[in-house]
Each structure stands twice: as structure tokens, then as C-alpha cells.
Scaffold this motif. Sequence first.
Motif, PDB file in Angstrom:
ATOM      1  N   LEU A 191       3.670  -0.462   4.398  1.00 39.79           N
ATOM      2  CA  LEU A 191       2.196  -0.719   4.657  1.00 39.79           C
ATOM      3  C   LEU A 191       1.856  -2.008   3.898  1.00 39.79           C
ATOM      4  O   LEU A 191       2.014  -1.643   2.537  1.00 39.79           O
ATOM      5  N   ILE A 251       0.705  -1.400   0.129  1.00 45.01           N
ATOM      6  CA  ILE A 251      -0.114  -0.149   0.088  1.00 45.01           C
ATOM      7  C   ILE A 251       0.905   1.133   0.002  1.00 45.01           C
ATOM      8  O   ILE A 251       0.500   2.349  -0.540  1.00 45.01           O
ATOM      9  N   LEU A 278      -6.509   4.425   7.290  1.00 42.48           N
ATOM     10  CA  LEU A 278      -6.669   2.894   7.525  1.00 42.48           C
ATOM     11  C   LEU A 278      -8.393   2.840   7.558  1.00 42.48           C
ATOM     12  O   LEU A 278      -8.886   1.862   7.135  1.00 42.48           O
ATOM     13  N   SER A 320      -9.504  -7.691   5.066  1.00 44.39           N
ATOM     14  CA  SER A 320      -8.264  -7.805   4.750  1.00 44.39           C
ATOM     15  C   SER A 320      -7.248  -7.513   6.061  1.00 44.39           C
ATOM     16  O   SER A 320      -7.932  -6.837   6.939  1.00 44.39           O
ATOM     17  N   ARG A 349      -0.872  -5.024   2.497  1.00 51.71           N
ATOM     18  CA  ARG A 349      -2.259  -5.430   2.582  1.00 51.71           C
ATOM     19  C   ARG A 349      -2.384  -6.862   1.991  1.00 51.71           C
ATOM     20  O   ARG A 349      -1.820  -7.252   0.999  1.00 51.71           O
ATOM     21  N   ASN A 350      -3.289  -7.794   2.957  1.00 53.61           N
ATOM     22  CA  ASN A 350      -3.432  -9.304   2.349  1.00 53.61           C
ATOM     23  C   ASN A 350      -5.018  -9.204   2.616  1.00 53.61           C
ATOM     24  O   ASN A 350      -5.692  -9.027   3.695  1.00 53.61           O
ATOM     25  N   ARG A 351      -5.620  -9.430   1.406  1.00 51.39           N
ATOM     26  CA  ARG A 351      -6.726  -9.541   1.213  1.00 51.39           C
ATOM     27  C   ARG A 351      -7.444 -11.054   1.594  1.00 51.39           C
ATOM     28  O   ARG A 351      -6.849 -11.836   1.068  1.00 51.39           O
ATOM     29  N   GLU A 368      -9.748   3.093   4.413  1.00 54.63           N
ATOM     30  CA  GLU A 368      -9.577   1.932   3.559  1.00 54.63           C
ATOM     31  C   GLU A 368     -10.499   0.546   4.023  1.00 54.63           C
ATOM     32  O   GLU A 368     -10.892   0.068   3.110  1.00 54.63           O
ATOM     33  N   ALA A 369     -10.731   0.577   5.318  1.00 56.86           N
ATOM     34  CA  ALA A 369     -11.518  -0.230   5.645  1.00 56.86           C
ATOM     35  C   ALA A 369     -13.106   0.113   5.480  1.00 56.86           C
ATOM     36  O   ALA A 369     -14.026  -0.939   5.767  1.00 56.86           O
ATOM     37  N   VAL A 413      -3.823  -5.625   7.160  1.00 55.75           N
ATOM     38  CA  VAL A 413      -2.752  -4.641   7.123  1.00 55.75           C
ATOM     39  C   VAL A 413      -1.609  -4.654   8.249  1.00 55.75           C
ATOM     40  O   VAL A 413      -2.002  -4.886   9.179  1.00 55.75           O
ATOM     41  N   CYS A 468       1.870  -2.973   9.291  1.00 55.18           N
ATOM     42  CA  CYS A 468       3.078  -1.752   9.179  1.00 55.18           C
ATOM     43  C   CYS A 468       4.259  -2.522   9.324  1.00 55.18           C
ATOM     44  O   CYS A 468       4.468  -3.071  10.494  1.00 55.18           O
TER      45      CYS A 468
END
Length: 127
Positions: A12, A2, A51, A21, A14-16, A54-55, A23, A25
Motif C-alpha cells: 500500500l 503504508i 482506509l 491523499s 500513499r501520496n499526499r 486513514e481518511a 492510496v 494498492c
Amino acid sequence: VIARDAHGRPALLRNRIGTGSAVLCTYPIEHMAALTAGVNPEDTWRLYAALAAEAGVVPEIRVDSPDVVCGEMVHEDGRRFVWLINLADAERAATPILASGSLVDEAGATVIDVTLPAFGVQVLERR
């Protein structure tokens, strides 16, 4: 990935997972901020706001100021009260941003902007 740091390294990730997902850091931001003398105000709040966006989380009330925090409490009779707290040692102005409704003071007057003294608190009713 990200976001990357100034050297191009992942900061950062992200894993969906299904419809959600996770996140990660790669920097211990809270730890670094806690160890840095005179760090406040600092920009960690911007990361948390990003964040949340994003969510897909939209806060019911917020302010775009690192020195002013806000929260809402619901009284047992159903009234909603918003607390605005200045964390700075100097006066700060803020404009509360509401998902819905409006804020009123104890006299019932609509409040758009607030000016808080150093370390001051203002409580308003949300209608």
C-alpha cells in the motif's frame, strides 16, 4: 509506503496531495478474491475499514463482523431505518456500533445485540 507484503515489497502506497491523499494498492485484491473459490468470508473488509479510518471517515453505523453488513435508509417522513444482513449460511450474532442514537425494534424496545439466522435480515429504527 503504508504497508508491505510478507516479502518486504510495498503493498500500500500513499501520496499526499494538498489536504488529501491518494492510496494505491499494488495487488489486485478484489480480482484475487473474486477468482478464489470459497473465499468468503475474507478479510478485504478490514482493508476498507482501515482506509476509511486513514481518511478520517467514521461510519454512522457499522458492525465488526465480516459476515454481517449494515446500511441505513431514511424514510421520506424522516425516520431512519438500519438494515442488518447476514451473508453467512449459518446464524450470526452482531453488535451494531452507532456514531449516535440508539436502535429500537418494531415494539419500541431498545436493541443492543442482534442474532440473525442464516442469510437473515433485521430492520431496526434508529432514534
